[in-house]
Write an enzyme that holds these catalytic residues in place. Structure first.
Site, mmCIF file in Angstrom:
data_model
loop_
_atom_site.group_PDB
_atom_site.id
_atom_site.type_symbol
_atom_site.label_atom_id
_atom_site.label_comp_id
_atom_site.label_asym_id
_atom_site.label_seq_id
_atom_site.Cartn_x
_atom_site.Cartn_y
_atom_site.Cartn_z
ATOM 1 N N ASP A 211 0.710 -6.284 -2.656
ATOM 2 C CA ASP A 211 -0.236 -7.382 -2.929
ATOM 3 C C ASP A 211 0.478 -8.730 -3.060
ATOM 4 O OD1 ASP A 211 1.007 -7.174 -5.399
ATOM 5 O OD2 ASP A 211 -0.807 -6.735 -6.539
ATOM 6 N N GLU B 115 1.071 -10.301 -10.939
ATOM 7 C CA GLU B 115 0.000 -9.877 -10.047
ATOM 8 C C GLU B 115 -0.768 -11.088 -9.517
ATOM 9 O OE1 GLU B 115 0.386 -7.094 -9.093
ATOM 10 O OE2 GLU B 115 0.040 -5.475 -10.512
ATOM 11 N N ASP C 67 11.267 -6.483 -15.515
ATOM 12 C CA ASP C 67 10.034 -5.986 -16.136
ATOM 13 C C ASP C 67 10.192 -4.570 -16.684
ATOM 14 O OD1 ASP C 67 10.265 -4.833 -13.621
ATOM 15 O OD2 ASP C 67 8.524 -5.842 -12.776
ATOM 16 N N HIS D 11 3.060 -9.461 -5.019
ATOM 17 C CA HIS D 11 3.611 -9.818 -6.337
ATOM 18 C C HIS D 11 5.131 -9.810 -6.345
ATOM 19 C CE1 HIS D 11 3.431 -5.316 -7.779
ATOM 20 N NE2 HIS D 11 4.603 -5.584 -7.262
HETATM 21 P P1 PGA Z 1 8.772 -0.952 -4.390
HETATM 22 O O1 PGA Z 1 8.053 -1.988 -5.368
HETATM 23 O O2 PGA Z 1 10.192 -1.421 -4.267
HETATM 24 O O3 PGA Z 1 8.692 0.381 -5.098
HETATM 25 O O4 PGA Z 1 8.050 -0.983 -3.110
HETATM 26 C C1 PGA Z 1 8.266 -3.345 -5.181
HETATM 27 C C2 PGA Z 1 7.409 -4.151 -6.139
HETATM 28 O O5 PGA Z 1 6.328 -3.688 -6.517
HETATM 29 O O6 PGA Z 1 7.840 -5.248 -6.511
#
Ligand code: PGA
Length: 258
Positions: free
Chosen positions: A136, A143, A67, A138
């Site tokens: 959350d 999302e 992404d 994802h």
């Molecule tokens: P993070 O993000 O590794 O910064 O915790 C993970 C994600 O949002 O997929």
């Protein structure tokens, strides 16, 4: 699904690096799916170390990132282009033309998303996909309530994600609201998937993804439908798992399996 619980984020990263090394040793021209965020930083450090020791060659590897934020140029320090170059690509011998990251500044997102999906197929599909997980639930920027069949597209980020990621920006107001992301359906086509998580703030999402129902509310739960998924998590991220003893029992018994 295989659930591997490690005592620390460092151990988590080393185990993940061994999985990448195993993939590249078996297939030097493997296609890797890569993630950003704080979770894979230790893995990338370990891959750089192995490369510098002469143990890992990326000269034939192709990578696809999950992404990118919409609106951030390659040079923006919070763009995922910048992140990947700083934390991995500039330290290894991957050819520039083998690196694919969704564009956050294209003037035709629809056409770009189609092209990205097509390039993955043309390159032979993703052999090993590295994932993190959001608080959350994802995966990539899929999302809650993203279609479990979704493909690469533009997504509106959830408030929770904007708040979680504000730590990298000056304030939540500076976090882009839109992202371009591989879909859940795109991710499920990878041959092997390794999801990494560390820290208490991920414990509930990890438990919901592994032990809860398959639901678009927790897009990581779609991984239950994939035939080759490995979770590598530290003790904190494993702390809400109801069947933790069972996963550790399986790991302890695995070496003696016929
Ligand atoms: P993070 O993000 O590794 O910064 O915790 C993970 C994600 O949002 O997929």
């Amino acid at each position: 699904m295989e659930i591997i619980v490690k005592d620390s984020p460092e151990e988590m990263s080393k185990t993940a690096a061994r999985m990448v090394a195993r993939t590249l040793n078996a297939k030097p021209n493997a296609v890797l799916g890569l993630a950003t965020g704080s979770t894979p930083l230790g893995l990338y450090r370990e891959l750089v170390r192995l490369h510098q020791e002469g143990a890992l060659d990326f000269s034939q590897v192709t990578t696809f990132n999950l992404d990118e934020y919409v609106g951030l140029t390659h040079r923006h320090p919070q763009s995922y282009h910048y992140f990947m170059h700083e934390n991995l690509f500039k330290h290894i011998n991957i050819p520039q033309q083998n690196i694919y990251i969704p564009s956050g500044t294209t003037d035709n997102y629809e056409a770009f998303c189609k092209w990205y999906e097509q390039r993955i197929v043309e390159c032979g599909g993703i052999d090993l996909q590295i994932l993190g997980i959001g608080s959350d639930g994802h995966i990539a920027f899929n999302e809650p309530t993203s279609s479990l069949g979704s493909r690469t597209r533009i997504k509106t980020l959830a408030r929770q994600t904007i708040e979680d990621n504000a730590r990298f920006f000056g304030s939540p107001g500076e976090v882009p609201v839109y992202a371009i992301t591989m879909g859940v359906g795109t991710i499920l086509e990878a041959r092997k998937i390794v999801l990494l998580a560390h820290g208490k703030q991920k414990a509930d999402a990890v438990a919901a993804a592994i032990e809860g129902p398959v639901t678009s509310k927790i897009t990581a739960s779609a991984l239950q439908l994939h035939r080759d998924v490995m979770y590598i998590v530290d003790r904190d991220a494993a702390s809400s798992l109801e069947m933790l003893d069972y996963y550790e029992w399986i790991q302890a018994k695995m070496p003696d399996a016929p």
